[in-house]
Design a protein around this motif. Structure first.
Motif, PDB file in Angstrom:
ATOM      1  N   ALA A  32      50.677 -67.712 -35.712  1.00  0.00           N
ATOM      2  CA  ALA A  32      50.091 -68.177 -36.981  1.00  0.00           C
ATOM      3  C   ALA A  32      50.213 -67.093 -38.038  1.00  0.00           C
ATOM      4  O   ALA A  32      50.385 -67.376 -39.227  1.00  0.00           O
ATOM      5  N   VAL A  33      50.105 -65.845 -37.603  1.00  0.00           N
ATOM      6  CA  VAL A  33      50.296 -64.704 -38.505  1.00  0.00           C
ATOM      7  C   VAL A  33      51.096 -63.641 -37.764  1.00  0.00           C
ATOM      8  O   VAL A  33      51.160 -63.643 -36.535  1.00  0.00           O
ATOM      9  N   LYS A  34      51.709 -62.742 -38.577  1.00  0.00           N
ATOM     10  CA  LYS A  34      52.342 -61.547 -38.002  1.00  0.00           C
ATOM     11  C   LYS A  34      51.646 -60.350 -38.634  1.00  0.00           C
ATOM     12  O   LYS A  34      50.954 -60.502 -39.635  1.00  0.00           O
ATOM     13  N   PRO A  35      51.839 -59.132 -38.105  1.00  0.00           N
ATOM     14  CA  PRO A  35      51.170 -57.968 -38.705  1.00  0.00           C
ATOM     15  C   PRO A  35      51.522 -57.788 -40.189  1.00  0.00           C
ATOM     16  O   PRO A  35      50.714 -57.289 -40.962  1.00  0.00           O
ATOM     17  N   GLU A  36      52.707 -58.233 -40.585  1.00  0.00           N
ATOM     18  CA  GLU A  36      53.111 -58.015 -41.983  1.00  0.00           C
ATOM     19  C   GLU A  36      52.758 -59.202 -42.889  1.00  0.00           C
ATOM     20  O   GLU A  36      52.998 -59.163 -44.091  1.00  0.00           O
ATOM     21  N   THR A  37      52.218 -60.261 -42.309  1.00  0.00           N
ATOM     22  CA  THR A  37      51.838 -61.428 -43.121  1.00  0.00           C
ATOM     23  C   THR A  37      50.824 -60.995 -44.164  1.00  0.00           C
ATOM     24  O   THR A  37      49.878 -60.268 -43.861  1.00  0.00           O
ATOM     25  N   ARG A  38      51.037 -61.450 -45.402  1.00  0.00           N
ATOM     26  CA  ARG A  38      50.123 -61.041 -46.474  1.00  0.00           C
ATOM     27  C   ARG A  38      49.059 -62.097 -46.700  1.00  0.00           C
ATOM     28  O   ARG A  38      49.328 -63.294 -46.695  1.00  0.00           O
TER      29      ARG A  38
END
Lengths: 580, 101
Positions: free
Chosen positions: A324-330
């Protein structure tokens, strides 16, 4: 002459018949009754008591052992002397025990101890509703001999034991205590004593043999014996030295941060072994009756609380696992407070970082960022992962009083519930649930059952093997999340307190306490949960402080306490600094 | 006076019976005495066993008391031991590059 002889014969005949009839009565009709009577005179039966099993730490030291004592009792129907005479005779010997065994409210003033003890003895001896009554339970050998020397009919002694705690109240909330059941037999309550009551109690034996008039055993007489079976000993995973460190540091922490209560629990992530578990204020298990009953239950396994920001670890794990998210997702909504279902969600310090990455959401412990993450994950997946992490169910730890706050079915969740659950409010967990869930992350995504006892020793030894519950998240997710948690420790609000050179993965938590339908403005539960060393975790630890007075924040109270304990653990385990 | 020939066997029987009774009585007395004293020996042995077990458990309790962490801590303090405040870590594997002044 013949008449006299006939008369004599008749008399002899009648006498013989009378004797035969009487013999018939004693040997046939009353035979059973006589056998019973003779047995009580000729037979001696005594119970061989079974010693309750010891509870030992991982190094074999007995944290709970037994001390042989004697119970002095009165069998009231057999008392020949007056009650006053008996009390007068026994008081000098037993007075010291009478008020030792009394509760604090019943303890007499120092000056009148002897008189009060005498009165207490007399009261017991004058009871009309019982035939047999224990006078004191923990008499020493010299007291037993002194009582027997008095040779008062109706007063006797029998073997008893008392639980001894060589390390005093160490791990009291984990161990539980031994009280009595309705029949007056020893029974374990709470903790290990309660959960393993059957293994610990053993089975008393019985010896029956014939005795002569002076009471000595007759060798060729009837003899039967049922051997006593002592209770089994338990060996815990508990490390005595670490437990001591934890309790000392926790006590210092409670005083320093002026907290009402505190708990610490440490697990070994690869096996689920409970290395240490402390809860203060505690109680002395040898004198449990003098303490408030509320202290008996181990809060680590029985008290649910809202975990606050520490819960973000689990929600983030779920979001990363599902992609659903990645570490770099803003975060697109992190420029200010957000409105959900009529409620306004703010950050803990009202500071906002527009367009920050998800990695920074954990670093800044941003509530709005977590609302964003949870919304990307969705209710169905969020709920599924909470269940997967064991929220709402018991962990299965081998302690008697474990409870679990239930997790509401997802159909009952509203939009605001998803938002608040994302930062650990509106959802209840116990300490052991939290630490088990984070231990799964430390163990490459595999959840283990927390275990207190490693071995049961007796006629045969049983090793209790570590139990895998399930895989919760993948190794890739673990790697990413661990890096985020290490970043949170090194660059987050608790960075000032961390020990330099060690890679620690962790998260602070500060949650408000719900009181009568709303949250208290000032009181919080401050916590820190983490594991170290991050690349090969040796331990997972939760530190929780209730209502710290110096500061409400986990970063200023629970986190420094966690790091302080961790420093000692690094020395103890010989873990060297990893960052130069 | 001459005895009748038929009386001699009777007398012998009576003598044997008397000797047997006396012998059995003596044996009974002896065995009862042995049993009584054995019973006393057994009680004595049991008492000694209990005393030894008591002594054993007392000594064990003493060992446990002295090896309790609180006792060791007290003793260490009295002997002047203190907790180290600084630790120097010496790694077996030095870093690849190190700035040296």
């Amino acid at each position: 002459m013949k008449r006299r002889l006939n008369f004599l014969l008749a008399v002899l005949l009648l006498t013989t018949v009378a004797i035969v009839i009487r013999l018939f009565y004693w040997q046939v009709i009353a035979a059973e009754q006589l056998v019973v009577l003779s047995e009580s005179q000729l037979q001696e039966t005594y119970e061989i008591p079974a010693m309750r099993g010891e509870i030992r730490t991982s190094d074999g030291f007995p944290l709970v052992t037994n001390k042989k004592t004697f119970l002095v009792y009165a069998y009231l129907p057999q008392l020949e002397k007056t009650r006053e005479e008996v009390a007068d005779a026994l008081n000098p010997i037993l007075a010291s025990l009478m008020f030792q065994e009394a509760s604090p409210s019943a303890q007499p003033a120092l000056t009148s101890r002897e008189n009060e003890a005498h009165e207490a003895l007399l009261m017991k001896l004058k009871r009309q509703d019982v035939l047999w009554i224990p006078l004191v339970r923990n008499a020493q050998n010299w007291q037993k001999k002194a009582v027997e020397k008095l040779e008062i009919k109706g007063i006797g002694t029998e073997f008893s034991f008392r639980r001894e705690y060589p390390e005093a109240s160490m791990a009291a909330s984990l161990l539980g205590f031994v009280g009595s059941d309705i029949a007056g037999n020893p029974k374990g309550y709470f903790g290990v004593e309660g959960h393993y009551g059957l293994e610990l109690k053993g089975r008393p034996g019985l010896v029956r043999h014939e005795k002569d008039a002076s009471g000595k055993p007759i060798l060729i007489g009837n003899f039967s014996e049922l051997e006593a079976k002592d209770g089994r000993n338990l060996v815990l995973h508990l490390d005595r030295a670490i437990q001591r460190i934890v309790e000392k540091k926790l006590q210092e922490g409670l005083e320093k941060y002026k907290a009402v209560r505190g708990e610490v629990v440490i697990l070994e992530p690869k096996t689920g072994a409970v290395i240490a578990m402390a809860s203060l204020p505690g109680y002395d298990p040898s004198q449990f009756h003098r303490y408030d009953e509320k202290l008996y239950k181990n809060p680590v396994v029985s008290e649910a609380y809202e975990p606050g920001s520490a819960f973000k670890v689990l929600v983030m794990a779920a979001a990363l696992e599902e992609g659903a998210v990645k570490p770099e997702t803003r975060c697109t909504i992190c420029d200010g407070p957000v409105n959900i279902g009529g409620y306004t969600i703010r950050t803990w310090n009202d500071e906002y970082h527009p367009e920050m990455t998800v990695r920074e959401v954990i670093q800044y412990s941003d509530n709005v960022g977590m609302v964003f993450t949870a919304s990307k994950l969705g209710l169905a997946k969020l709920h599924e992962y909470l269940v997967r992490f064991g929220i709402g169910e018991k962990t299965g730890i081998d302690l008697e009083e474990e409870t679990a706050a239930s997790l509401r079915p997802k159909e009952e969740w509203k939009e605001i519930d998803i938002a608040t659950a994302a930062f650990g409010q509106g959802i209840a967990v116990t300490g052991i649930q939290m630490v088990r869930a984070v231990a799964a992350i430390a163990n490459n995504g595999i959840m283990m059952v927390p275990q207190v006892v490693q071995r049961v020793e007796g006629d045969r030894t049983v090793e209790i093997q570590p139990k895998i519950v399930k895989r919760v998240v993948s190794e890739e997710t673990v790697e990413i999340l661990t890096e985020m948690l290490v970043n949170a420790v090194e660059n987050g609000e608790a960075q000032w307190a961390r020990p330099k050179g060690f890679k620690i993965a962790g998260k602070t938590g500060t949650s408000q306490i719900p009181v009568a339908g709303h949250y208290d403005e000032e009181k919080t539960i401050a916590s820190f949960i983490g594991f170290a060393p991050a690349d090969d975790p040796k331990f997972v630890m939760l530190v929780k402080l209730r209502e710290p007075g110096t500061s409400p924040w986990g970063s200023e109270t629970a986190a420094p306490l966690w790091f302080s304990i961790a420093k000692d653990l690094f020395y103890y385990y010989g873990i060297q600094p990893q960052i130069y | 006076m001459n005895r009748k020939p038929s009386e001699a066997p009777h007398r012998r029987l009576i003598a044997i019976a008397i000797v047997s009774v006396v012998t059995f009585l003596a044996a009974n007395l002896f065995v009862s005495n042995v049993l009584a004293t054995s019973g006393e020996k057994l009680r004595d042995l049991k008492r000694r066993q209990e005393n030894l077990l008591d002594q054993n458990s007392r000594l064990r309790a003493e060992i446990i008391e002295k090896s309790a962490l609180t006792a060791l801590e007290d003793r260490a303090q009295k002997l002047g031991f203190v907790k180290s405040t600084q630790t120097l870590s010496i790694s077996s594997q030095p870093p690849v590059a190190m700035h040296q002044q």
